[in-house]
Design a protein around this motif. Structure first.
Motif, PDB file in Angstrom:
ATOM      1  N   HIS A  15      10.406  -1.960  -8.182  1.00 29.83           N
ATOM      2  CA  HIS A  15       8.997  -1.696  -8.481  1.00 29.83           C
ATOM      3  C   HIS A  15       8.199  -2.983  -8.558  1.00 29.83           C
ATOM      4  O   HIS A  15       6.987  -2.975  -8.483  1.00 29.83           O
ATOM      5  CB  HIS A  15       8.858  -0.964  -9.819  1.00 29.83           C
ATOM      6  CG  HIS A  15       9.423   0.400  -9.802  1.00 29.83           C
ATOM      7  ND1 HIS A  15      10.704   0.676 -10.210  1.00 29.83           N
ATOM      8  CD2 HIS A  15       8.892   1.566  -9.408  1.00 29.83           C
ATOM      9  CE1 HIS A  15      10.935   1.966 -10.074  1.00 29.83           C
ATOM     10  NE2 HIS A  15       9.857   2.540  -9.582  1.00 29.83           N
ATOM     11  N   HIS A  71       4.587  -6.159  -4.765  1.00 29.20           N
ATOM     12  CA  HIS A  71       3.816  -5.510  -5.827  1.00 29.20           C
ATOM     13  C   HIS A  71       4.435  -5.745  -7.183  1.00 29.20           C
ATOM     14  O   HIS A  71       5.586  -6.145  -7.299  1.00 29.20           O
ATOM     15  CB  HIS A  71       3.594  -4.029  -5.545  1.00 29.20           C
ATOM     16  CG  HIS A  71       4.744  -3.313  -4.912  1.00 29.20           C
ATOM     17  ND1 HIS A  71       5.878  -3.016  -5.606  1.00 29.20           N
ATOM     18  CD2 HIS A  71       4.932  -2.852  -3.659  1.00 29.20           C
ATOM     19  CE1 HIS A  71       6.710  -2.372  -4.790  1.00 29.20           C
ATOM     20  NE2 HIS A  71       6.175  -2.276  -3.596  1.00 29.20           N
ATOM     21  N   GLY A  87       3.926  -3.508  -9.940  1.00 28.39           N
ATOM     22  CA  GLY A  87       4.089  -2.307 -10.760  1.00 28.39           C
ATOM     23  C   GLY A  87       4.287  -1.094  -9.864  1.00 28.39           C
ATOM     24  O   GLY A  87       3.949   0.027 -10.230  1.00 28.39           O
ATOM     25  N   GLY A  88       4.836  -1.344  -8.668  1.00 31.26           N
ATOM     26  CA  GLY A  88       5.048  -0.245  -7.726  1.00 31.26           C
ATOM     27  C   GLY A  88       3.784   0.084  -6.946  1.00 31.26           C
ATOM     28  O   GLY A  88       2.696  -0.412  -7.249  1.00 31.26           O
ATOM     29  N   VAL A  89       3.948   0.922  -5.934  1.00 29.08           N
ATOM     30  CA  VAL A  89       2.839   1.302  -5.056  1.00 29.08           C
ATOM     31  C   VAL A  89       2.206   2.589  -5.577  1.00 29.08           C
ATOM     32  O   VAL A  89       2.841   3.643  -5.569  1.00 29.08           O
ATOM     33  CB  VAL A  89       3.338   1.524  -3.610  1.00 29.08           C
ATOM     34  CG1 VAL A  89       2.187   1.957  -2.706  1.00 29.08           C
ATOM     35  CG2 VAL A  89       4.002   0.261  -3.076  1.00 29.08           C
ATOM     36  N   PRO A  90       0.959   2.524  -6.049  1.00 24.30           N
ATOM     37  CA  PRO A  90       0.335   3.734  -6.589  1.00 24.30           C
ATOM     38  C   PRO A  90      -0.022   4.732  -5.496  1.00 24.30           C
ATOM     39  O   PRO A  90      -0.248   4.351  -4.338  1.00 24.30           O
ATOM     40  CB  PRO A  90      -0.929   3.205  -7.267  1.00 24.30           C
ATOM     41  CG  PRO A  90      -1.265   1.949  -6.530  1.00 24.30           C
ATOM     42  CD  PRO A  90       0.065   1.351  -6.105  1.00 24.30           C
ATOM     43  N   ASP A 125      -3.394  -0.309  -9.851  1.00 25.98           N
ATOM     44  CA  ASP A 125      -1.953  -0.060  -9.962  1.00 25.98           C
ATOM     45  C   ASP A 125      -1.527  -0.149 -11.418  1.00 25.98           C
ATOM     46  O   ASP A 125      -2.336  -0.491 -12.287  1.00 25.98           O
ATOM     47  CB  ASP A 125      -1.167  -1.058  -9.093  1.00 25.98           C
ATOM     48  CG  ASP A 125      -1.415  -2.507  -9.486  1.00 25.98           C
ATOM     49  OD1 ASP A 125      -2.483  -2.802 -10.091  1.00 25.98           O
ATOM     50  OD2 ASP A 125      -0.554  -3.349  -9.206  1.00 25.98           O
ATOM     51  N   ALA A 126      -0.272   0.153 -11.671  1.00 24.08           N
ATOM     52  CA  ALA A 126       0.223   0.172 -13.045  1.00 24.08           C
ATOM     53  C   ALA A 126       0.143  -1.208 -13.687  1.00 24.08           C
ATOM     54  O   ALA A 126       0.113  -1.338 -14.917  1.00 24.08           O
ATOM     55  CB  ALA A 126       1.666   0.697 -13.063  1.00 24.08           C
TER      56      ALA A 126
END
Lengths: 435, 435
Positions: free
Chosen positions: A73, A98, A100-103, A200-201
C-alpha cells in the motif's frame, strides 16, 4: 510460384536451407521455419472487441515490485525499461508510487477546491475543467528515488535496467494550465506557495512554489489519450514539468494558496537529501540529467554480431542535446543518434550501431541537456552527496558484457572513503524499498 | 485552518455557498461538494500491481462496433474520438479492421521471409529483427473507408465524431526500416513491386511499390512502447507512413519481390474508388487531408458559456499547417491553434476558445497540409467521386448545435444530381458496414 507451393516449400526442413543468414554479421540465426508457423492461417481468428488486450505471449512484461516491501500500500514498482521500445510508456506499465494505496474515486463526486490567499475561492467539477483551455505535452515523470540502487556498495550484481532506472515513465499528459485556475481565483498579494493535497488515505501534501505553477504546471485529467489511470491520480493530478515526481500530487482535491511552505511529512521525512558535509538539502525539485542503456543491459544475453545499442535519456533542465556511449569502459566515447523528441522534457531514445566481437567489455552512456548539465561518475557523485542518502542519484550506469555474452552491472566497487554504507532500519523513503 | 476544520467546512452544504462560480462565463456549475467526496480518504487504497487497468468508471469508453455487421470476424470497429484527449490513441482503443479474424501467433514460431526477385532470400526471427537498426515514429493509420458515413443522403442524424471519422488512430510505432532488409536481400534489376502477405486466415495480400518501401516503410514490432497488439498485427506489421491503412499488412509473414502488382482480391474487390464518370480509380494510396471537431460533436450536449472547441487533423501528404473553424455555418472562418506535433504524419490536435451564447448554429473545421491540399465541401467531393462509392471520403464535417445545446450532424441533404444513392447488397468493403 503459387501460394500452396510456397507453403510446402517453406514448411520443409530441406527447403529452409535455401534461406541464408544475413550477411556481414548483421544478424544470426533465424533460418528455422517450422510447420507451426502456418497454424494461425488455418483457422478463423478472434472477433472484433470493444476494448483490446495485449497478446497472451506478452504477459511476462510487468512492473517490478520489490520483494523487500513491508506493504504494497505504500511503496513503488518499476517500469520494465528493458522490455519496452520507443519513448511512450504504456499506461499499464507506468511506475507506481503511493503512500496510502490507490483510492477509488467516482469522478462525478470529485471536486477540486482552490482556496486560501485568493480573492474568490473556487470549486470545480471534472466537467468544468474539461471545458477550459487545454494543453497536451509529452513529459517524463521520475521518482526522486530513481537510481537509488547506485547507493549500494559493492554493486548489486543482479541489477537490471528496470531496477536501475525504472522509476521513470513518459506519457502524453493533457490538462488545464494551473495558471488559468489561479488567475480566475485571483491570487492575493504576498502569496508565494501552493499546498496541493491528494484525496488518498495519506492526504498526501506538498509545497509548490507559486512561480512554477504560473509557468507550466498542469492539472491533468488525461494520460496517453484516455483518462488518467487510477495509480496516476484518477481523475486529477498535478503534472510539474521536469520536477521530481513526488511533487506531482495525485488524486488532487485541493490547492491552498499561502505565503509559506507547509513542511509536510511528505517533504521533510522524505525526499530531502543529506549532503557529504552532513547538512540536509531540502527541496531538490529539478531532476538532473539521466541516461540508461536498455539494450544490452543487466541480465540480458547477447550473441556476437550486429546490435543496435539503445537507451533512454532525459533531464528536468531541458532538452537532451547529446548522448555519448563508451564501448570500452570509459576510455573512449562515441556520439549516439537521438530520435526526434516530441517535447523538450520528454524522455529521448538514443541509439548506436555496434558489432560485438565476443570480447569482454564494459559499456556505458552519459547525457547532456541544453543547459550544459551532464551526469557525474560514481566518484564525482559521492564527493558531493552523503553515503546514507537515497534520492536524486544520477551517476553513469555501466554494464559489463562477459565473453559468454551475459550482461551484468558494471559499476565499480568504491573505496571505503567514498563507499555509501548500507542503512539499517529505514522507512519506505526512496520509493522502492530496494536499497 | 487545520485539515479537520476544513473538511467539516467543505462538507457542509451551507459552506458550499462560500465557493463561487468561475467569473466571466468561463464555466458554470461545480459548486456542489458532498460528503461522498471524502470517502476515498477514509480507507487504505489498492495495492501495487504488476500491470495496471483503467478505472471502473471509464468502462464505457469503448470502440464502436456497428450493429450491421454480418460477422465480427471480418469488419471494423471505431476509435471513440469523442471521448479521448491529446493525440496518442490508447492501444486498447486503436480501431480494428480484419478480413479473417485476429490470429493468435506465437512470436517464437513466427518468421518473416523475403523472397522473389532477390539475390539472397532471407528468413528472420523476431529476435533477429530487434537487433537491427530501429526507427520510432508517431504516425496515423487510417482505414480507406474512414468517413464513409458521408456517402449517406439524407445525412445520418445519429452520427457521432466516432462514427464519422473513428477509423483513424495514432500511435508511436517502432520497427526496422524495410529498406535495410531489402538491401540485405539484394533486390534484382527489374523489380518494382512487393507483395506482402499476412499470417491470418485471409492470407491478406497487397501490392506495395518498391519505391515507397525504400523510402520510409517500417516492419513494426512495437506500438506505444510495448509489443504490437494482436489486432494490430502482433508480432509484425507493415507501417506505410501516410498511406491508406489497408496496405499496412498485419501479421506480416512474407514479402515477395516482383516486377508486377499482384492484383489481389484485397485491392481489386475492395479499396478501389468509382469516379463520377464511371471509371474505377485503383491504388489510391495517400490519404487526403481530414479534420474532425471532437468537442462539441454529434450527440453531445453543451451549456452556455466558455468551451474550448477541440478536434483532430491529419494528412498523408505531410504536416498539417493550418486548421480553420467556422462557428456560423461556413460564412466566416477563424484559425485554430495547433498543438506541437511529434511527427509530420502524426494526427494533430487543434483548439479554439469559444463562448456559446445559446443560439442555434453550425460549426465545422477544414485542414490544410504543407503541400497545400485541403478538404472539399460535400458538393465539391461528389462532383469528382461517384455516388455509390465508399472509400476515401474527406469532405468537411459539420455539427449543428441546437438552442437546447444538443449537437447533431450538420451535413446538408444533397440535391438529387449530387446525392449518393444507397447501395443494395454490398460486401463488407469500407470497413464498418456502416453506410
Amino acid at each position: 510460384m503459387n501460394r500452396r507451393k510456397l507453403l510446402q516449400l517453406l514448411s520443409k526442413g530441406a527447403a529452409a536451407g535455401a534461406f541464408v543468414k544475413l550477411s556481414g554479421g548483421l544478424a544470426q540465426g533465424g533460418e528455422k521455419f517450422s510447420e507451426k508457423a502456418f497454424e494461425p492461417m488455418r483457422f478463423l481468428g478472434a472477433e472484433l472487441r470493444e476494448y483490446g488486450e495485449r497478446s497472451e505471449f506478452e504477459k511476462g512484461v510487468v512492473r517490478y515490485i520489490s520483494p523487500n516491501l513491508r506493504t504494497r500500500h505504500s511503496g513503488a514498482n518499476f517500469t520494465p525499461l528493458d522490455k519496452l521500445d520507443g519513448v511512450i510508456t504504456p499506461s499499464s506499465l507506468h511506475f507506481e508510487r503511493h503512500h496510502g494505496g490507490v483510492p477509488t474515486i467516482d469522478p462525478a463526486e470529485h471536486r477540486l477546491v482552490i482556496h486560501g490567499m485568493v480573492e474568490r475561492p473556487l470549486i470545480f467539477t471534472l466537467a468544468d475543467l474539461k471545458r477550459l483551455p487545454s494543453v497536451t505535452r509529452t513529459l517524463f515523470i521520475e521518482c526522486a528515488g530513481n537510481g537509488q540502487n547506485g547507493y549500494r556498495n559493492p554493486p548489486d550484481m543482479t541489477l537490471t535496467a528496470t531496477r536501475s532506472r525504472g522509476l521513470v515513465s513518459n506519457s502524453s499528459w493533457t490538462g488545464v494550465p494551473l495558471a488559468i485556475l489561479l488567475k480566475e481565483a485571483g491570487v492575493k498579494e504576498g502569496a508565494r506557495w501552493l499546498i496541493p493535497e491528494g484525496a488518498d488515505a495519506a492526504a498526501y501534501t506538498r509545497s509548490l512554489p507559486l512561480e512554477k505553477a504560473m509557468e507550466d504546471v498542469l492539472v491533468a485529467y488525461a494520460q496517453n489519450g484516455e483518462a488518467l489511470r487510477p495509480e496516476q491520480g484518477y481523475p486529477l493530478r498535478l503534472v510539474v514539468p521536469g520536477w521530481e515526481g513526488s511533487i506531482m500530487v495525485k488524486w488532487l482535491r485541493r490547492i491552498q494558496v499561502t505565503d509559506m511552505p507547509v513542511m509536510a511529512k511528505d517533504e521533510t521525512s522524505e525526499y530531502t537529501d543529506t549532503m557529504a558535509d552532513g547538512k540536509v538539502h531540502a527541496f531538490t525539485w529539478i531532476m538532473e540529467p539521466q541516461s540508461i542503456i536498455t539494450y544490452p543491459s543487466g541480465l540480458q544475453q547477447i550473441q556476437r554480431g550486429f546490435h543496435e545499442i539503445r537507451g533512454l535519456a532525459w533531464s528536468g533542465h531541458g532538452r537532451i542535446v547529446r548522448v555519448e556511449i563508451s564501448l570500452d569502459g570509459g576510455a573512449t566515447w562515441r556520439r549516439a543518434s537521438l530520435e526526434p523528441s516530441p517535447d523538450p522534457l520528454s524522455v529521448v531514445r538514443f541509439k548506436l550501431g555496434w558489432v560485438w566481437d565476443g570480447k569482454e567489455t564494459i559499456i556505458m552512456s552519459r547525457a547532456w541537456d541544453e543547459k550544459g548539465n551532464t551526469q557525474p561518475t560514481q566518484e564525482e557523485f559521492f564527493a558531493r552527496w552523503a553515503r546514507n542518502n537515497r534520492y536524486h542519484y544520477n551517476a553513469i550506469q555501466a554494464w559489463r558484457i562477459g565473453a559468454d555474452g551475459k550482461v551484468v552491472n558494471g559499476d565499480k566497487t568504491l573505496s571505503a572513503s567514498l563507499a555509501p554504507r548500507r542503512l539499517g532500519a529505514v522507512g519506505m523513503g526512496g520509493c522502492g524499498g530496494e536499497s
